[in-house]
Design an enzyme around this catalytic site. Structure first.
Site, short mmCIF file in Angstrom:
data_model
loop_
_atom_site.label_atom_id
_atom_site.label_comp_id
_atom_site.label_asym_id
_atom_site.label_seq_id
_atom_site.Cartn_x
_atom_site.Cartn_y
_atom_site.Cartn_z
N ARG A 182 0.88 -1.22 -0.03
CA ARG A 182 -0.21 -0.09 -0.07
C ARG A 182 0.89 1.13 0.11
O ARG A 182 0.68 2.21 -0.55
CB ARG A 182 -0.76 0.05 1.13
CG ARG A 182 -2.00 -1.08 1.20
CD ARG A 182 -2.78 -1.04 2.64
NE ARG A 182 -3.71 -0.20 2.43
CZ ARG A 182 -4.38 0.39 3.38
NH1 ARG A 182 -3.97 0.00 4.53
NH2 ARG A 182 -5.62 1.18 3.62
N ARG A 235 1.95 3.31 -3.28
CA ARG A 235 1.08 4.24 -3.71
C ARG A 235 2.20 5.47 -3.76
O ARG A 235 2.66 6.00 -2.76
CB ARG A 235 -0.12 4.55 -2.91
CG ARG A 235 -0.92 3.51 -3.06
CD ARG A 235 -1.97 3.57 -1.86
NE ARG A 235 -1.65 3.71 -0.63
CZ ARG A 235 -2.30 4.17 0.53
NH1 ARG A 235 -3.44 4.46 0.30
NH2 ARG A 235 -1.88 3.83 1.63
N CYS A 284 6.84 28.41 34.24
CA CYS A 284 7.92 29.28 33.89
C CYS A 284 8.44 29.56 35.33
O CYS A 284 7.65 29.64 36.26
CB CYS A 284 7.51 30.34 33.10
SG CYS A 284 7.70 30.25 31.43
N ASP A 341 0.96 18.78 41.26
CA ASP A 341 -0.27 19.15 41.95
C ASP A 341 -1.60 18.52 41.83
O ASP A 341 -2.42 18.53 42.58
CB ASP A 341 -0.56 20.74 41.59
CG ASP A 341 0.92 21.71 42.06
OD1 ASP A 341 1.29 21.65 43.20
OD2 ASP A 341 1.03 22.32 41.19
N HIS A 384 10.82 28.93 28.07
CA HIS A 384 9.53 28.55 27.64
C HIS A 384 9.78 28.11 26.30
O HIS A 384 8.76 27.21 26.09
CB HIS A 384 8.64 29.60 27.95
CG HIS A 384 7.24 29.46 27.68
ND1 HIS A 384 6.31 28.77 28.79
CD2 HIS A 384 6.45 29.45 26.61
CE1 HIS A 384 5.34 28.76 27.96
NE2 HIS A 384 5.15 29.02 26.98
N ASN A 399 5.49 14.01 27.20
CA ASN A 399 4.69 14.30 26.18
C ASN A 399 4.84 15.33 25.45
O ASN A 399 4.77 16.32 26.23
CB ASN A 399 3.16 14.49 26.70
CG ASN A 399 2.65 13.01 27.47
OD1 ASN A 399 2.83 11.94 26.96
ND2 ASN A 399 1.89 13.02 28.46
N HIS A 455 9.24 20.05 29.79
CA HIS A 455 8.90 19.20 30.83
C HIS A 455 8.65 17.86 30.63
O HIS A 455 8.26 17.24 29.45
CB HIS A 455 7.74 19.84 31.71
CG HIS A 455 6.43 19.62 31.23
ND1 HIS A 455 5.93 20.39 30.23
CD2 HIS A 455 5.55 18.74 31.50
CE1 HIS A 455 4.60 20.08 29.87
NE2 HIS A 455 4.31 19.04 30.69
N GLU A 501 8.10 -6.45 28.73
CA GLU A 501 9.44 -6.16 28.43
C GLU A 501 10.34 -6.90 29.47
O GLU A 501 11.43 -7.55 28.92
CB GLU A 501 9.82 -4.70 28.23
CG GLU A 501 9.14 -4.19 27.15
CD GLU A 501 9.59 -2.79 26.59
OE1 GLU A 501 10.87 -2.27 27.17
OE2 GLU A 501 9.06 -2.21 25.83
N HIS A 546 11.99 4.83 24.38
CA HIS A 546 10.98 4.81 23.16
C HIS A 546 10.58 5.95 22.79
O HIS A 546 10.20 6.72 23.56
CB HIS A 546 9.51 3.95 23.65
CG HIS A 546 10.09 2.22 23.75
ND1 HIS A 546 10.12 1.42 22.81
CD2 HIS A 546 10.14 1.49 25.03
CE1 HIS A 546 10.40 0.23 23.47
NE2 HIS A 546 10.39 0.34 24.79
P1 H2U Z 1 1.67 17.18 30.80
O1 H2U Z 1 1.85 18.41 29.91
O2 H2U Z 1 2.29 15.85 30.33
O3 H2U Z 1 0.12 16.68 30.99
O4 H2U Z 1 2.11 17.49 32.22
C1 H2U Z 1 1.98 18.59 32.84
C2 H2U Z 1 1.40 17.89 34.28
O5 H2U Z 1 1.82 19.11 35.34
C3 H2U Z 1 0.29 17.63 34.53
O6 H2U Z 1 0.38 16.10 35.02
C4 H2U Z 1 0.52 19.23 36.39
C5 H2U Z 1 -0.41 18.35 35.42
O7 H2U Z 1 -1.27 17.68 36.56
N1 H2U Z 1 0.44 20.29 36.83
C6 H2U Z 1 0.83 20.75 38.11
O8 H2U Z 1 1.28 19.92 38.53
N2 H2U Z 1 0.54 22.08 38.40
C7 H2U Z 1 -0.15 22.94 37.57
O9 H2U Z 1 -0.30 24.07 38.13
C8 H2U Z 1 -0.61 22.77 36.57
C9 H2U Z 1 -0.35 21.40 35.79
ZN ZN Z 2 6.89 28.45 30.66
#
Ligand code: H2U
Ligand code: ZN
Length: 348
Positions: A25, A28, A52, A75, A112, A152, A165, A181, A297
């Site tokens: 496929r 193509r 930040c 949090d 940032h 992510n 982050h 694994e 990965h």
């Molecule tokens: P992700 O972008 O992979 O979702 O990770 C950001 C994490 O930051 C997420 O798990 C946390 C969210 O719970 N977070 C805090 O701990 N405090 C905040 O004020 C906002 C986001």
């Molecule tokens: Zn920032």
């Protein structure tokens, strides 16, 4: 290769799952227009960013004025340390167990607007040191048997914020994929007296068809059994079990290779290439796990352009993952990319 032009299944010896490959496929012609997404202008400091330096987070805690990396307890943690032990078991059909653990966030840099492909090797090296420290510190807790470091990147992968982050989730039970694994690596070692991934890496280096880039201590390749179009793995050349075992040179080399691989990713569709990436390291259950081979990965969803992604739907959700683009073609396209970031001055 005998299967090159025909539909076939490939076996993932780590997870023991199969992927369906339909190379006929992919022959193509490349009809999809390659749309470039316009990179949003980003600030070095965003007053509205909860990651930040100096800014308040959602719950009101203020971040310190950090200058390199910054680690804090999530949090909104998915896992909590003090969970009363409890279990549900109704005839083996309705089954649950309590699960204790922790959840942290690691900011890579105060900037940032930078991510790993645009951070310096020295900056990423500092992040690797933090990962190694966190792995040791959290893994030393008696109730913690697994440390999962993952990033992510990009809104497509659910990242809540472009500030560079990652997250670290730890818990007592091995999650599904690390458990499989580990079992595969253990059985391979019992049967062959050697390491599954050391041997796999030797085969890949000898064939040199799916290698994307490499340095003295690490190799980035598209695994033979890749599911996502541009999925890759980073493997250490030395048989080590975790990030903390890496020596000074290896940590620098890992940072260097992560940077080179992610620049290639960004250059592929001239976008901040989204992915989930993470490390698989030996469980922190007190055993030595000589069978375990450290690896990362990279699981990116994009298929044809900055806006055309692969969907895991239909047959893949109900049957088996499937791909048209062969892992060999994906590796070749990534190999063709330059290692100067497309946003850098002087690129092109
Ligand atoms: P992700 O972008 O992979 O979702 O990770 C950001 C994490 O930051 C997420 O798990 C946390 C969210 O719970 N977070 C805090 O701990 N405090 C905040 O004020 C906002 C986001
Ligand atoms: Zn920032």
């Amino acid at each position: 290769m005998p299967l090159d032009g025909t539909p076939h299944r490939r076996f993932n010896p780590l997870t023991r799952e199969w992927v369906l490959v339909s190379p006929h496929r992919a022959r193509r012609p490349w009809l999809g227009k390659v749309e470039k997404s316009v990179a949003p202008a980003q600030l070095a400091f965003d007053p509205a960013c909860y990651l930040c330096p100096g800014n308040p987070r959602v719950e009101g805690v203020r971040n310190p004025d950090y200058k390199s990396t910054f680690v804090f307890d999530n949090d909104f943690p998915a896992l909590l340390p003090n969970v009363p032990a409890a279990a549900v078991d109704e005839e083996g059909l309705i089954v649950a167990r309590s699960e204790a653990g922790t959840s942290r966030v690691v900011c890579f840099t105060p900037r940032h607007d930078l991510t790993i492909p645009r951070m310096s090797v020295e900056e990423t090296r500092r992040v690797i040191d933090v990962w190694a420290e966190q792995y040791l510190e959290l893994g030393a807790r008696p109730a913690i048997h697994h440390v999962q470091i993952f990033e992510n990147r990009g809104a497509l992968m659910g990242a809540s914020n472009p500030h560079p982050h990652c997250q670290i989730w730890t818990n007592a039970q091995l999650p599904n994929i690390p458990a499989r694994e580990m079992e595969s690596q253990r059985e391979y070692r019992e049967r062959h007296g050697s390491c599954l991934l050391c041997r796999y890496l030797q085969l890949e280096l000898a064939r040199d068809e799916r290698i994307v880039c490499a340095n003295d201590d690490f190799v980035a390749l598209v695994p033979y059994w890749a599911v996502w179009p541009f999925e890759t793995m980073i493997l250490s050349r030395r048989h080590v079990q975790d990030l903390a075992q890496l020596d000074n040179r290896e940590r620098n080399q890992l940072a260097e290779l992560m940077r080179r691989l992610t620049i290639r990713y960004d250059n592929l569709f001239e976008t901040a290439f989204p992915y989930s990436m993470g490390f698989h390291q030996r469980p922190t259950d007190g055993e030595t796990h000589p069978e375990y081979h450290l690896h990362a990965h990279y699981l990116p969803p994009l298929l044809r352009s900055a806006t055309v992604q692969k969907f895991m739907v239909g047959y893949e959700l109900l049957g088996t993952p499937q791909r048209d683009l062969t892992p060999e073609s994906a590796a070749s396209r990534l190999r063709d990319m330059g290692e100067t970031h497309y946003l850098s001055a002087g690129a092109k």
